[in-house]
Structures are given as structure tokens and as C-alpha cells.
Design a protein around this motif. Structure first.
Motif, mmCIF file in Angstrom:
data_model
loop_
_atom_site.group_PDB
_atom_site.id
_atom_site.type_symbol
_atom_site.label_atom_id
_atom_site.label_comp_id
_atom_site.label_asym_id
_atom_site.label_seq_id
_atom_site.Cartn_x
_atom_site.Cartn_y
_atom_site.Cartn_z
ATOM 1 N N PRO A 331 2.073 112.274 28.810
ATOM 2 C CA PRO A 331 1.678 111.676 30.095
ATOM 3 C C PRO A 331 0.832 112.588 30.988
ATOM 4 C CG PRO A 331 3.876 112.540 30.288
ATOM 5 C CD PRO A 331 3.453 112.803 28.859
ATOM 6 N N CYS A 332 0.376 113.704 30.465
ATOM 7 C CA CYS A 332 -0.475 114.599 31.251
ATOM 8 C C CYS A 332 -1.915 114.098 31.228
ATOM 9 C CB CYS A 332 -0.414 116.016 30.693
ATOM 10 S SG CYS A 332 1.215 116.780 30.802
ATOM 11 N N SER A 333 -2.703 114.548 32.176
ATOM 12 C CA SER A 333 -4.137 114.253 32.171
ATOM 13 C C SER A 333 -4.884 115.427 31.552
ATOM 14 C CB SER A 333 -4.639 114.000 33.594
ATOM 15 O OG SER A 333 -4.442 115.141 34.411
ATOM 16 N N VAL A 334 -6.052 115.150 30.995
ATOM 17 C CA VAL A 334 -6.785 116.190 30.275
ATOM 18 C C VAL A 334 -8.269 116.070 30.579
ATOM 19 C CG1 VAL A 334 -7.044 114.782 28.186
ATOM 20 C CG2 VAL A 334 -7.122 117.272 28.006
ATOM 21 N N ARG A 335 -8.930 117.228 30.599
ATOM 22 C CA ARG A 335 -10.374 117.263 30.814
ATOM 23 C C ARG A 335 -10.987 118.210 29.790
ATOM 24 N NH1 ARG A 335 -14.388 119.589 34.913
ATOM 25 N NH2 ARG A 335 -12.822 121.178 35.399
ATOM 26 N N ALA A 336 -12.005 117.744 29.069
ATOM 27 C CA ALA A 336 -12.714 118.562 28.080
ATOM 28 C C ALA A 336 -14.059 118.980 28.674
ATOM 29 C CB ALA A 336 -12.926 117.786 26.788
ATOM 30 N N VAL A 337 -14.258 120.271 28.817
ATOM 31 C CA VAL A 337 -15.485 120.804 29.411
ATOM 32 C C VAL A 337 -16.325 121.462 28.308
ATOM 33 C CG1 VAL A 337 -16.467 122.353 31.137
ATOM 34 C CG2 VAL A 337 -14.239 121.247 31.557
ATOM 35 N N PRO A 338 -17.445 120.863 27.897
ATOM 36 C CA PRO A 338 -18.294 121.498 26.871
ATOM 37 C C PRO A 338 -18.900 122.794 27.408
ATOM 38 C CG PRO A 338 -18.857 119.177 27.184
ATOM 39 C CD PRO A 338 -17.979 119.568 28.328
ATOM 40 N N LEU A 339 -18.918 123.831 26.584
ATOM 41 C CA LEU A 339 -19.483 125.121 26.982
ATOM 42 C C LEU A 339 -20.712 125.488 26.156
ATOM 43 C CD1 LEU A 339 -16.191 127.200 27.411
ATOM 44 C CD2 LEU A 339 -17.549 126.096 29.205
ATOM 45 N N VAL A 340 -20.589 125.468 24.848
ATOM 46 C CA VAL A 340 -21.682 125.858 23.956
ATOM 47 C C VAL A 340 -21.990 124.723 23.005
ATOM 48 C CG1 VAL A 340 -22.366 127.405 22.076
ATOM 49 C CG2 VAL A 340 -21.164 128.337 24.062
ATOM 50 N N ASP A 341 -23.267 124.421 22.854
ATOM 51 C CA ASP A 341 -23.720 123.440 21.872
ATOM 52 C C ASP A 341 -24.917 124.053 21.163
ATOM 53 O OD1 ASP A 341 -24.400 121.316 20.314
ATOM 54 O OD2 ASP A 341 -24.794 119.920 21.951
ATOM 55 N N ALA A 342 -24.642 124.793 20.084
ATOM 56 C CA ALA A 342 -25.678 125.560 19.388
ATOM 57 C C ALA A 342 -25.785 125.065 17.948
ATOM 58 C CB ALA A 342 -25.352 127.055 19.418
#
Length: 436
Positions: A331-342
């Protein structure tokens, strides 16, 4: 512009003299004492006092050289440039180098070997009275490792225009110190250094490095001719829950981000980490807040490092990250933050052939190899012909105090770097002569 025809026989003889390993090895071991750990490892993170001391050591070596003086400069991204001037300062220079920062428990070779070898090539050329038409620059890129400030390769990204310096300056370390503040401190310490424009034109880039893998050692091969670097994506994942007392908050009422992380980690490992034999999936950093033994955490942050040589496969796997996190964090909330896209990239084939020829001339065996680890050359390859040279490291171990190579292997790589540069300069001189 008219130039005299190069003396091919003399130039070829200079190529095969190499640079020798004794002085390079001694300086590499001395540099390893800056940020040294008790177990033989190195902790010399980006823009730290230890890296500032490494700059001071390198600039001191540059000042001690005989022959033409080495010019020292920097730029807004905190990259270090050690320049052996050429005859025509308006020509785009050649860059050789790597990085001086390490992991928190790193080794003596990763990055540092490439920078010191590049400087050794310049000093050797100056001592032998060899003059090139264009500037030759040994470079130490800022924050390749990404251990203090994430993501890594900030200096080379800023140089190549892959990331903006204003954005880079806002990134903070675990203590809340920003890249901007750390850069300002570095530039205060080296206030007398000239400041180069960020991202000047470059004719070619060469990077010498330990393999950070077991293939060369297993094959009994001296030199790796790097064909390219496998693709990489990274994320910072933030899981928000609700803090509570470990002894009084009922299990059914908990929004525990650590428990959610356990479910998320298993799902990611199952779906991404075992997608095929080539994928590399890593959770490398986990931070719970408030990280107290009798408190249910209110937040957990972790990192994802996902790599694959096939860009289509890397993209497909990367598209699953956010959905897998969301589905398993409840039941937690989550956030995915992209850092590197190489994406995966290749290196210049012509430069690769020069490396093979140089290795053969010294009697060193060589083989093509794909880099499983990321390097600054990934971003230089976007703006100039680039190449990498690998030497073996013991048992393929890197990012560890156990990271090791030998004086002979170190010397072999530096010889090949020297001879490859000389061969490339001859080719350019000949082309300019033919066109004049």
C-alpha cells in the motif's frame, strides 16, 4: 597551410620505443596513497579533498617535466586538462585520459591508470623532443564513478553537451553538498588555473583502462581493442510509507516501505535480472529513513542499474521498471526517477585498427572486446572519433581494494597508447601534407 612531409622512418622508430613501465608504475602507486584505505583500497570520490590532492599531485608532475612545458587548465565542469602544446594551436587537439575519482572502497587502477598514462605519454614526447602539429591533452574527467554525486560521468557529459552544467550543479550528495558548491571550492583552490570553454572541438579521443572483467586474463591476452560499450539505464526509486513505533503499530495497519522494497526487489530481479544471459541488473544502494532499529521507516530510496548490449532489449526491459515497482509497492506509493539513459555505442574502427597494429608491433597479443562497464569514452564518442584500450586485471575484479594489475601489464597498455597516438599523428600529418 603547407607542412613539411613527415619523416616516416624516424616516426616509426619513436613509436616502438614505447614509454617503459617503471616510472609510470611508481607514480601510479604514489597516486594510490591519496585517499588510501587500510586494506589497500582507495576512497577518492569526486570533488573531494582527496581528489583535490590528486589534482595537486598531477599538476606537480606536469611541472617537473623536461622539454616543453605542460599547460594546466580546467573548465566549468571541473575537468582537468594537461596540455602539451603543438605547432598550430588553432587545430583541434587530441585528448587522452580517464578519471581520478574512485568508488568509496575502490582500487588503485580504475580511471587513475588512464590519466597517469596519458600524462606519461605527453611527458615522454616532451623529453624526447617530439613536437606534434596539434595540442595533445591529458584529461581527468569529473565524477565518472557517480558514487558521491549521481549519475556518473558528469564531466564528460557536460563536455559533450549530453547534460547541462546548470542541471549538474544542482545535484547533491548524501550530506546535502551540491555539485555546484563542490565545483566552486575546487575552482577556489585552483584559482590560478586558466578556464577553458566547456566542450571545445576535439580531433580524437583515446582512453586506456583496466578491463574490469575476466576475459583478457582468461584468454591470456595482453591488450583489449574495445569495440564499444553496452547500454545502461539507471533509476532512483523512492517508496513512501508511514513511520510508526515498532512495538505498537499493528502489522495490518502498516505502510512499511522496507517491506514494499522487498517485494519490489524480488519482482525486478525475477523479471529483469533473468531476462536473458546478457542482462546485468543491480540494486546498488538502499537507504531507509529514519533508519532506526525500533522505528517503521517512513521512506526508502534505492538505485537500479540495468545494462544490456542490445539497445532494443534494454529499452524493452526499461519500460517494465515503473510498472513492476508500482504493482508490488502497495500500500505504499512509489516514484521512479530516471537518471541515466545511455544506449550501447561503438568506437571508431580505424582507431581500433591502429591499436591492433601498435600491439602487434610490440609483440603484444590483442583481441576485440565489448566493454561491460561504462566509461567517459561513451560520451566523447558522440562528438569525436574515439577508442579504448584495455589491459587485464586480476580475476576481473574492479571497484574493490582487490583490484590489481602488474607493472608489465600497465607498461604494455601505456606502450600501445603511445604508439597508437604516434601512428594517428603520422596519418594526420600525411593527410595534411597530401592536401597542401
Amino acid at each position: 597551410m603547407s607542412t613539411s612531409k613527415p619523416d616516416t622512418a624516424t616516426a616509426e622508430a619513436d613509436c616502438l620505443r614505447g614509454i617503459g613501465s617503471q616510472r609510470l608504475w611508481s607514480r601510479l602507486m604514489t597516486l594510490g596513497e591519496i585517499g588510501a584505505l587500510a586494506d589497500g583500497g582507495v576512497n577518492r570520490q569526486a570533488l573531494s579533498e582527496a581528489e583535490i590532492a590528486a589534482w595537486q599531485y598531477l599538476t606537480g608532475l606536469a611541472a617537473q617535466g623536461t622539454g616543453r612545458p605542460i599547460e594546466v587548465s580546467t573548465d566549468a565542469a571541473g575537468n582537468l586538462f594537461l596540455t602539451l602544446p603543438g605547432r598550430y594551436r588553432d587545430l583541434p587537439p587530441v585528448l587522452l585520459g580517464s578519471h581520478l575519482d574512485s568508488q568509496p572502497a575502490g582500487g588503485r587502477f580504475d580511471g587513475a591508470y588512464g590519466v597517469l598514462s596519458a600524462l606519461e605519454v605527453l611527458l615522454t614526447r616532451a623529453e624526447r623532443g617530439l613536437e606534434s602539429e596539434r595540442d595533445l591533452i591529458a584529461v581527468g574527467w569529473m565524477n565518472e564513478e557517480g558514487s558521491r554525486f549521481a549519475p556518473g560521468m558528469m564531466g564528460s557529459q557536460a563536455f559533450a553537451g549530453a547534460a547541462g552544467i546548470d542541471e549538474i550543479r544542482t545535484v547533491c550528495d548524501a550530506d546535502g553538498i551540491s555539485v555546484g558548491a563542490a565545483l566552486d571550492h575546487l575552482h577556489t583552490v585552483f584559482a590560478g588555473l586558466p578556464r577553458r570553454a566547456l566542450g571545445f572541438p576535439v580531433a580524437a579521443y583515446f582512453e586506456l583502462h583496466i578491463e574490469q572483467g575476466p576475459l583478457l586474463e582468461a584468454a591470456g591476452t595482453n591488450i583489449g581493442v574495445v569495440s564499444g560499450i553496452q547500454g545502461k539505464k539507471t533509476w532512483r526509486i523512492e517508496i513512501d510509507g508511514e513511520s510508526g513505533h515498532a512495538g505498537t503499530l499493528a502489522m495490518r495497519d502498516r505502510r512499511d516501505p522496507l517491506a514494499a522494497f522487498a517485494r519490489v526487489a524480488v519482482a525486478l530481479d525475477n523479471e529483469l535480472g533473468h531476462a536473458d544471459e546478457q542482462v546485468k541488473f543491480t540494486i546498488g544502494r538502499v537507504v531507509a529513513e529514519p533508519n532506526a532499529p525500533s522505528v517503521v521507516p517512513r521512506k526508502l530510496t534505492f538505485s537500479i542499474d540495468l545494462r544490456h548490449p542490445d539497445n532494443a532489449m534494454l529499452t524493452r526491459l526499461g519500460m517494465q521498471v515503473e510498472a513492476l515497482c508500482s504493482a508490488n509497492a502497495r500500500p505504499c506509493s512509489v516514484r521512479a526517477v530516471p537518471l541515466v539513459d545511455a544506449p550501447s555505442n561503438g568506437f571508431d574502427p580505424q582507431l581500433g585498427r591502429l591499436i591492433e597494429t601498435a600491439a602487434s608491433a610490440f609483440g603484444y597479443s590483442s583481441m576485440p572486446i565489448l566493454s561491460a562497464a561504462g566509461h567517459d569514452a561513451r560520451y566523447l564518442a558522440q562528438v569525436t572519433p574515439s577508442a579504448m584500450i584495455f589491459i587485464p586485471c586480476r580475476e576481473g575484479i574492479s571497484h574493490s581494494p582487490a583490484e590489481w594489475s602488474t607493472p608489465e601489464q600497465v607498461g604494455a597498455g601505456a606502450d600501445v597508447l603511445y604508439a597508437t597516438l604516434e601512428a594517428w599523428l603520422q596519418t594526420q600529418n600525411q593527410e595534411r601534407h597530401d592536401a597542401s
